[in-house]
Write a protein that holds these residues in place. Structure first.
Motif, PDB file in Angstrom:
ATOM      1  N   PHE A   1      -6.883 -12.764 -21.602  1.00 11.28           N
ATOM      2  CA  PHE A   1      -7.604 -13.657 -20.707  1.00 11.28           C
ATOM      3  C   PHE A   1      -7.101 -13.475 -19.283  1.00 11.28           C
ATOM      4  O   PHE A   1      -5.996 -12.965 -19.050  1.00 11.28           O
ATOM      5  N   SER A   2      -7.902 -13.937 -18.343  1.00 13.62           N
ATOM      6  CA  SER A   2      -7.488 -13.924 -16.940  1.00 13.62           C
ATOM      7  C   SER A   2      -6.401 -14.969 -16.718  1.00 13.62           C
ATOM      8  O   SER A   2      -6.176 -15.850 -17.553  1.00 13.62           O
ATOM      9  N   ALA A   3      -5.732 -14.876 -15.572  1.00 15.64           N
ATOM     10  CA  ALA A   3      -4.646 -15.818 -15.268  1.00 15.64           C
ATOM     11  C   ALA A   3      -5.172 -17.252 -15.224  1.00 15.64           C
ATOM     12  O   ALA A   3      -4.512 -18.183 -15.711  1.00 15.64           O
ATOM     13  N   ARG A   4      -6.348 -17.444 -14.654  1.00 13.24           N
ATOM     14  CA  ARG A   4      -6.916 -18.795 -14.576  1.00 13.24           C
ATOM     15  C   ARG A   4      -7.196 -19.342 -15.966  1.00 13.24           C
ATOM     16  O   ARG A   4      -6.894 -20.508 -16.259  1.00 13.24           O
ATOM     17  N   THR A   5      -7.752 -18.509 -16.840  1.00 16.68           N
ATOM     18  CA  THR A   5      -8.059 -18.960 -18.199  1.00 16.68           C
ATOM     19  C   THR A   5      -6.788 -19.251 -18.982  1.00 16.68           C
ATOM     20  O   THR A   5      -6.734 -20.205 -19.759  1.00 16.68           O
ATOM     21  N   GLN A   6      -5.753 -18.462 -18.762  1.00 14.24           N
ATOM     22  CA  GLN A   6      -4.479 -18.716 -19.439  1.00 14.24           C
ATOM     23  C   GLN A   6      -3.913 -20.069 -19.036  1.00 14.24           C
ATOM     24  O   GLN A   6      -3.348 -20.798 -19.868  1.00 14.24           O
ATOM     25  N   GLU A   7      -4.052 -20.427 -17.778  1.00 17.20           N
ATOM     26  CA  GLU A   7      -3.585 -21.740 -17.326  1.00 17.20           C
ATOM     27  C   GLU A   7      -4.357 -22.862 -18.007  1.00 17.20           C
ATOM     28  O   GLU A   7      -3.790 -23.885 -18.393  1.00 17.20           O
ATOM     29  N   ILE A   8      -5.662 -22.669 -18.163  1.00 19.31           N
ATOM     30  CA  ILE A   8      -6.471 -23.697 -18.835  1.00 19.31           C
ATOM     31  C   ILE A   8      -6.056 -23.808 -20.298  1.00 19.31           C
ATOM     32  O   ILE A   8      -5.920 -24.915 -20.837  1.00 19.31           O
ATOM     33  N   ARG A   9      -5.829 -22.687 -20.964  1.00 18.39           N
ATOM     34  CA  ARG A   9      -5.456 -22.717 -22.382  1.00 18.39           C
ATOM     35  C   ARG A   9      -4.097 -23.382 -22.594  1.00 18.39           C
ATOM     36  O   ARG A   9      -3.847 -23.947 -23.667  1.00 18.39           O
ATOM     37  N   GLN A  10      -3.221 -23.335 -21.615  1.00 19.55           N
ATOM     38  CA  GLN A  10      -1.924 -23.988 -21.750  1.00 19.55           C
ATOM     39  C   GLN A  10      -2.049 -25.508 -21.826  1.00 19.55           C
ATOM     40  O   GLN A  10      -1.143 -26.182 -22.335  1.00 19.55           O
ATOM     41  N   THR A  11      -3.160 -26.053 -21.327  1.00 15.44           N
ATOM     42  CA  THR A  11      -3.353 -27.511 -21.402  1.00 15.44           C
ATOM     43  C   THR A  11      -3.762 -27.957 -22.800  1.00 15.44           C
ATOM     44  O   THR A  11      -3.721 -29.157 -23.089  1.00 15.44           O
ATOM     45  N   PHE A  12      -4.135 -27.005 -23.658  1.00 19.39           N
ATOM     46  CA  PHE A  12      -4.484 -27.356 -25.043  1.00 19.39           C
ATOM     47  C   PHE A  12      -3.217 -27.226 -25.877  1.00 19.39           C
ATOM     48  O   PHE A  12      -2.939 -26.189 -26.486  1.00 19.39           O
TER      49      PHE A  12
END
Length: 475
Positions: free
Chosen positions: A195-206
């Motif tokens: 995933f892109s860096a932005r998507t990885q940041e979003i996934r960390q919130t799950f």
């Protein structure tokens, strides 16, 4: 006392002045907006297009599909027949490596997972609800995996990758009684750097765990799945109401009453006789003169035979589900030959669903092996390697006509041998042609390997014949 009267007088004067002075009028310009009946169904051309059902429609779809599966015989068969064809003889997860196979077997037969028992439930609910979500619970010591279950009704939001709308990255549940919602990160069976860096940041919130999320009957720009019964819900309900109406009509047709005619009787005599008369019991004797006539009257509804209407409605539903008529008790003019040809489109649809279930099971199997590898510090495995390549093996959906294929195999062998003998075909092509027919019987043949093995066997047999006497004894 005088001061009191003076204060009263001043108050009355102020009140009269306020009443006599006209109040300033506040003017507002009339304005209004015309709202169409379907205004909420329109979206801006420049906005994000959502192809999902509305939350209320999604909920109603689930409720109606479940109700029809429980109460409607036709809807029940539309769900249960595919499940039976796909899973009746069981499914196996296999891998060539013995140690990895033990890991898969342990997962499959785990007392919580019980995949032989729960897999039909999962496939049935996938067809009913259009989606399934399985949170996972992993033993950090040995990587053993157990599957949970999240009811689709508890899914509030499905979050997708902002850079790729077709990729789901997380699941948000509805809030519980304490106002808390759970956030599951969807499983991808790979490293996060896909995933892109932005998507990885979003996934960390799950951060509430990982979960599988699978959908059917969906679109690339949609988030939620749809039930197999969605398009047929109204027709299934209408067909059932039609049958209940026919049941009531049949009951009315069997009803009757006694009509008694009194010739020349006055109203008083008719009223008196009506109090004396009673319906005769079966087998009883009734005696009267020619002035009294009894007749049994049945309703004449002038309703034509409704079997053709029932067949029309039923076939409309069955056709939408790609199910032939004779699969639901409607034989009609179907014989064995036409029955086999009519079932071919159905088996194509079932094969497509089988590929979906195959993907689901193999994805779960790869996750199980990946967790085992990570627990023992082996890193991400190469799932393309034979030792890690998981395969879901399904049984044949229908029994093969072996006699037909055996006869075809004999003819192909003779034709291929003749072509090779006349130098019209290479031996390897001939073996490949034979392998195509043998594959129908469940025997897979690698033409090059089979031809090489046959020639080696022929050479070995020729060498053995050199050292053998004509009577069969060694020299």
């Amino acid at each position: 006392m005088i001061k009191w009267f003076e204060s009263i007088s001043q108050g009355l004067s102020a009140f009269r002045e306020a009443v006599s002075t006209p109040a300033k009028a506040h003017l507002r310009e009339a304005v209004g907006v015309t709202v169409d009946n379907d205004e909420d169904q329109w979206r801006r051309l420049t906005g994000d297009v959502d192809r999902d059902l509305s939350p209320m429609t999604q909920k109603r779809m689930r409720d109606m599909a479940l109700y029809l599966w429980e109460a409607n015989l036709l809807a029940n068969r539309l769900i249960e027949l595919p499940v039976a064809y796909l899973l009746a003889e069981g499914v196996q997860l296999t891998v060539k490596d013995e140690e990895n196979q033990k890991v898969l077997d342990r997962f499959w037969k785990d007392p919580i997972n019980e995949m032989d028992l729960k897999l039909p439930q999962k496939v049935r609910e996938l067809a009913l609800y259009g989606e399934q979500c399985y949170p996972t619970f992993v033993n950090e010591m040995n990587g053993h995996v157990r599957l949970g279950y999240l009811d689709p009704a508890l899914i509030e939001t499905v979050v997708t990758d902002p850079d790729n709308r077709s990729q789901v990255i997380g699941i948000v549940t509805v809030k519980d009684k304490k106002g808390m919602a759970r956030r599951y990160r969807t499983i991808i069976n790979g490293p996060e750097d896909v995933f892109s860096a932005r998507t990885q940041e979003i996934r960390q919130t799950f951060s509430d765990g990982e979960a599988f999320y699978f959908t059917i009957n969906d679109l690339s720009n949609g988030r939620r799945g749809r039930s197999d019964l969605l398009a047929q819900i109204d027709w299934l309900d209408g067909y059932e109401q039609f049958l209940f109406g026919e049941l009531d009509r049949a009951s009315f047709m069997r009803a009757f009453l006694w009509d008694v005619t009194l010739t020349g009787a006055t109203p008083e005599e008719v009223a008196k006789r009506s109090k004396e008369i009673y319906p005769p019991a079966p087998g009883s004797v009734r005696v009267h003169n020619d002035a009294e006539i009894w007749a049994a009257v049945t309703p004449s509804l002038n309703a034509q035979d409704s079997s053709e209407n029932a067949r029309l409605f039923r076939n409309h539903v069955l056709g939408g589900a790609t199910v032939p008529e004779h699969w639901y008790g409607g034989g009609g003019d179907v014989n064995r030959s036409t029955g086999e040809s009519m079932g071919e489109p159905t088996f194509k649809v079932l094969s497509m669903r089988q590929r979906v279930i195959k993907h689901i099971l193999e994805s779960i199997g790869r996750y199980v092996l990946r967790q085992k590898a990570m627990a023992y510090g082996e890193g991400d495995p190469d799932f393309a390697a034979p030792a890690w390549s998981v395969t879901a093996i399904f049984p044949e959906m229908v029994a093969k006509d072996t006699a037909k294929y055996a006869a075809a195999l004999q003819q192909v062998v003779m034709a291929a041998a003749a072509a090779v003998e006349r130098h019209l075909m290479t031996a390897q092509t001939a073996v490949r042609l034979i392998g195509l027919v043998a594959g129908r019987l469940g025997v897979e043949i690698d033409a090059a390997a089979e031809l090489r093995a046959a020639r080696e066997e022929q050479s070995a047999q020729a060498e053995a014949d050199v050292f053998t006497e004509p009577d069969g004894t060694p020299e």
